[in-house]
Design a protein around this motif. Structure first.
Motif, PDB file in Angstrom:
ATOM      1  N   UNK A  60       0.799  -1.229   0.000  1.00  0.00           N
ATOM      2  CA  UNK A  60       0.000   0.000   0.000  1.00  0.00           C
ATOM      3  C   UNK A  60       0.834   1.283   0.000  1.00  0.00           C
ATOM      4  N   UNK A  61       2.113   1.203   0.317  1.00  0.00           N
ATOM      5  CA  UNK A  61       2.951   2.403   0.311  1.00  0.00           C
ATOM      6  C   UNK A  61       2.956   3.034  -1.080  1.00  0.00           C
ATOM      7  N   UNK A  62       2.647   4.319  -1.132  1.00  0.00           N
ATOM      8  CA  UNK A  62       2.666   5.027  -2.407  1.00  0.00           C
ATOM      9  C   UNK A  62       1.577   4.613  -3.377  1.00  0.00           C
ATOM     10  N   UNK A  63       0.539   3.946  -2.889  1.00  0.00           N
ATOM     11  CA  UNK A  63      -0.518   3.437  -3.770  1.00  0.00           C
ATOM     12  C   UNK A  63      -1.194   4.572  -4.543  1.00  0.00           C
ATOM     13  N   UNK A  64      -1.546   5.639  -3.825  1.00  0.00           N
ATOM     14  CA  UNK A  64      -2.180   6.784  -4.488  1.00  0.00           C
ATOM     15  C   UNK A  64      -1.106   7.845  -4.712  1.00  0.00           C
ATOM     16  N   UNK A  65      -0.376   7.667  -5.808  1.00  0.00           N
ATOM     17  CA  UNK A  65       0.725   8.570  -6.152  1.00  0.00           C
ATOM     18  C   UNK A  65       0.210   9.720  -7.026  1.00  0.00           C
ATOM     19  N   UNK A  66       1.126  10.556  -7.517  1.00  0.00           N
ATOM     20  CA  UNK A  66       0.728  11.719  -8.320  1.00  0.00           C
ATOM     21  C   UNK A  66      -0.010  11.302  -9.586  1.00  0.00           C
ATOM     22  N   UNK A  67       0.469  10.258 -10.227  1.00  0.00           N
ATOM     23  CA  UNK A  67      -0.177   9.794 -11.461  1.00  0.00           C
ATOM     24  C   UNK A  67      -1.623   9.403 -11.207  1.00  0.00           C
ATOM     25  N   UNK A  68      -1.874   8.703 -10.123  1.00  0.00           N
ATOM     26  CA  UNK A  68      -3.244   8.281  -9.816  1.00  0.00           C
ATOM     27  C   UNK A  68      -4.089   9.455  -9.344  1.00  0.00           C
ATOM     28  N   UNK A  69      -3.487  10.395  -8.631  1.00  0.00           N
ATOM     29  CA  UNK A  69      -4.227  11.610  -8.271  1.00  0.00           C
ATOM     30  C   UNK A  69      -4.631  12.371  -9.526  1.00  0.00           C
ATOM     31  N   UNK A  70      -3.755  12.408 -10.509  1.00  0.00           N
ATOM     32  CA  UNK A  70      -4.045  13.105 -11.760  1.00  0.00           C
ATOM     33  C   UNK A  70      -5.170  12.440 -12.541  1.00  0.00           C
ATOM     34  N   UNK A  71      -5.421  11.161 -12.259  1.00  0.00           N
ATOM     35  CA  UNK A  71      -6.486  10.456 -12.977  1.00  0.00           C
ATOM     36  C   UNK A  71      -7.868  10.735 -12.394  1.00  0.00           C
ATOM     37  N   UNK A  72      -7.916  11.354 -11.217  1.00  0.00           N
ATOM     38  CA  UNK A  72      -9.197  11.651 -10.575  1.00  0.00           C
ATOM     39  C   UNK A  72      -9.875  12.865 -11.206  1.00  0.00           C
ATOM     40  N   UNK A  73     -11.187  12.903 -11.122  1.00  0.00           N
ATOM     41  CA  UNK A  73     -11.941  14.072 -11.573  1.00  0.00           C
ATOM     42  C   UNK A  73     -11.628  15.263 -10.662  1.00  0.00           C
ATOM     43  N   UNK A  74     -11.715  16.460 -11.186  1.00  0.00           N
ATOM     44  CA  UNK A  74     -11.476  17.655 -10.365  1.00  0.00           C
ATOM     45  C   UNK A  74     -12.566  17.832  -9.318  1.00  0.00           C
ATOM     46  N   UNK A  75     -13.687  17.140  -9.500  1.00  0.00           N
ATOM     47  CA  UNK A  75     -14.803  17.216  -8.539  1.00  0.00           C
ATOM     48  C   UNK A  75     -14.714  16.135  -7.466  1.00  0.00           C
ATOM     49  N   UNK A  76     -13.667  15.319  -7.499  1.00  0.00           N
ATOM     50  CA  UNK A  76     -13.526  14.220  -6.534  1.00  0.00           C
ATOM     51  C   UNK A  76     -13.067  14.744  -5.175  1.00  0.00           C
ATOM     52  N   UNK A  77     -13.580  14.155  -4.119  1.00  0.00           N
ATOM     53  CA  UNK A  77     -13.136  14.448  -2.753  1.00  0.00           C
ATOM     54  C   UNK A  77     -12.397  13.254  -2.179  1.00  0.00           C
ATOM     55  N   UNK A  78     -11.439  13.514  -1.300  1.00  0.00           N
ATOM     56  CA  UNK A  78     -10.576  12.448  -0.766  1.00  0.00           C
ATOM     57  C   UNK A  78     -10.595  12.457   0.756  1.00  0.00           C
ATOM     58  N   UNK A  79     -10.670  11.260   1.340  1.00  0.00           N
ATOM     59  CA  UNK A  79     -10.546  11.085   2.791  1.00  0.00           C
ATOM     60  C   UNK A  79      -9.461  10.052   3.050  1.00  0.00           C
ATOM     61  N   UNK A  80      -8.567  10.324   3.998  1.00  0.00           N
ATOM     62  CA  UNK A  80      -7.568   9.323   4.401  1.00  0.00           C
ATOM     63  C   UNK A  80      -7.593   9.142   5.908  1.00  0.00           C
ATOM     64  N   UNK A  81      -8.019   7.946   6.351  1.00  0.00           N
ATOM     65  CA  UNK A  81      -7.957   7.608   7.770  1.00  0.00           C
ATOM     66  C   UNK A  81      -7.002   6.435   7.995  1.00  0.00           C
ATOM     67  N   UNK A  82      -6.312   6.013   6.915  1.00  0.00           N
ATOM     68  CA  UNK A  82      -5.424   4.852   7.002  1.00  0.00           C
ATOM     69  C   UNK A  82      -4.036   5.227   7.477  1.00  0.00           C
ATOM     70  N   UNK A  83      -3.131   5.455   6.512  1.00  0.00           N
ATOM     71  CA  UNK A  83      -1.769   5.864   6.832  1.00  0.00           C
ATOM     72  C   UNK A  83      -1.288   6.882   5.810  1.00  0.00           C
ATOM     73  N   UNK A  84      -0.488   7.835   6.243  1.00  0.00           N
ATOM     74  CA  UNK A  84       0.055   8.887   5.401  1.00  0.00           C
ATOM     75  C   UNK A  84       0.753   8.300   4.173  1.00  0.00           C
TER      76      UNK A  84
END
Length: 339
Positions: free
Chosen positions: A228-252
């Protein structure tokens, strides 16, 4: 019959490590009174054990020489095979054990268990709140408030919106049950693609790119592992819609916070709620404090006020009974998977 010796290790709060303030210390302390209260529910084992409630390094080395069981959260792992030659079982008073990884310090026959399950109810409610806050544009509203801007921001009910939940264990699974009842479409992401109540479908981590572009919300509730380390990297963030919201309660470590911060600055992500950080508390000079459309919560998403230790000890004593009966313990950590 020889009594099982238990060392209970508490930690005073210190900068940059959990517990990170005095309130956190109170919340995570296993006191003699709490231990006796929990033990009272298992009278059949009371005369079979002896224990020491300790703090940090006060009596750690001397007590661990004869300890069979260690109960606590943070402890030195270096030379533990020498320091505690009789140690057979460690119970961690949290769900996460990534702070103890890698597990090469463990003897082959040493059992490690965690407190998974105690967080689920609170985490589920916090998760529901977080998604609904994002749906109702509360991250933007709070930013507007800071800027003294009174702007009409309308939203729709959550029904029909797509929530991608990465990590469908006790934390993510609890939130899924809530949000699915409101009509949201939930796609789960886990290691094996195992079905989850409330999900329209479940995929594995390596197929996550198939669903990210269509996500209205991305909810992260995974432990820190090599997978899971680095799973949501810049490339995957760039694939999200600009209207998407993100919550992280797992690990930084699962999410690239700097890439997320830049996208929030550019309004390329609708909003984010972050509850976990690599350094806690966050440094005063962190850029996160002033990032627009971001709400920071101080690692409180899954801890219940007042009865957290009671719930931890309930799991511990159930396991202690099994331990005394030479039966398999629950909540065992697979050291290869890291959870």
């Amino acid at each position: 019959m020889k009594k099982v010796k238990i060392h209970i290790r508490n930690n005073h709060w210190k900068e940059g490590f959990l517990p990170c303030d005095l309130e956190g210390e109170k919340h995570s302390t296993i006191s003699k009174d709490e231990f006796e209260k929990g033990l009272g529910k298992f009278p059949e084992i009371k005369d079979k054990i002896e224990y020491l409630v300790d703090w940090d390094e006060d009596n750690y080395v001397s007590s661990m020489k004869e300890a069979d069981v260690l109960l606590g959260w943070q402890f030195p792992t270096e030379n533990i095979k020498v320091i505690a030659p009789n140690l057979k079982w460690i119970h961690v008073s949290s769900a996460g054990v990534n702070h103890l990884s890698p597990f090469d310090w463990m003897k082959d026959d040493l059992i490690l268990t965690n407190s998974s399950g105690v967080h689920s109810k609170k985490a589920g409610e916090f998760g529901l709140m977080s998604i609904l806050m994002l749906q109702n544009q509360m991250t933007k509203i709070v930013t507007n408030q800071k800027n003294k801007e009174f702007v009409t921001l309308l939203s729709k009910p959550i029904e029909g919106f797509k929530v991608v939940v990465v990590g469908t264990g006790s934390l993510g699974g609890s939130m899924i049950k809530h949000i699915s009842k409101l009509g949201a479409e939930v796609i789960g992401v886990n290691r094996k693609g195992k079905s989850v109540e409330g999900c329209s479908k479940v995929i594995t981590f390596d197929n996550i790119d198939e669903v990210l572009p269509s996500a209205d919300f991305l909810y992260l509730a995974v432990p820190e592992t090599e997978e899971t380390k680095g799973l949501i990297n810049k490339t995957r963030l760039d694939s999200l819609k600009s209207t998407c919201g993100i919550v992280n309660i797992g690990r930084n470590s699962v999410l690239d916070y700097e890439a997320l911060r830049i996208k929030l600055e550019k309004n390329e992500i609708a909003g984010a709620i972050l509850d976990v950080f690599s350094h806690e508390p966050i440094p005063k000079d962190s850029n996160l404090w002033d990032t627009p459309n971001l709400i920071i919560t101080p690692h409180i998403s899954s801890d219940s006020q007042g009865n957290y230790i009671e719930m931890v000890l309930n799991i511990f004593f159930k396991n202690l009974k099994l331990f005394l009966e030479n039966k398999e313990l629950i909540n065992q950590i697979d050291r290869n998977l890291g959870y």
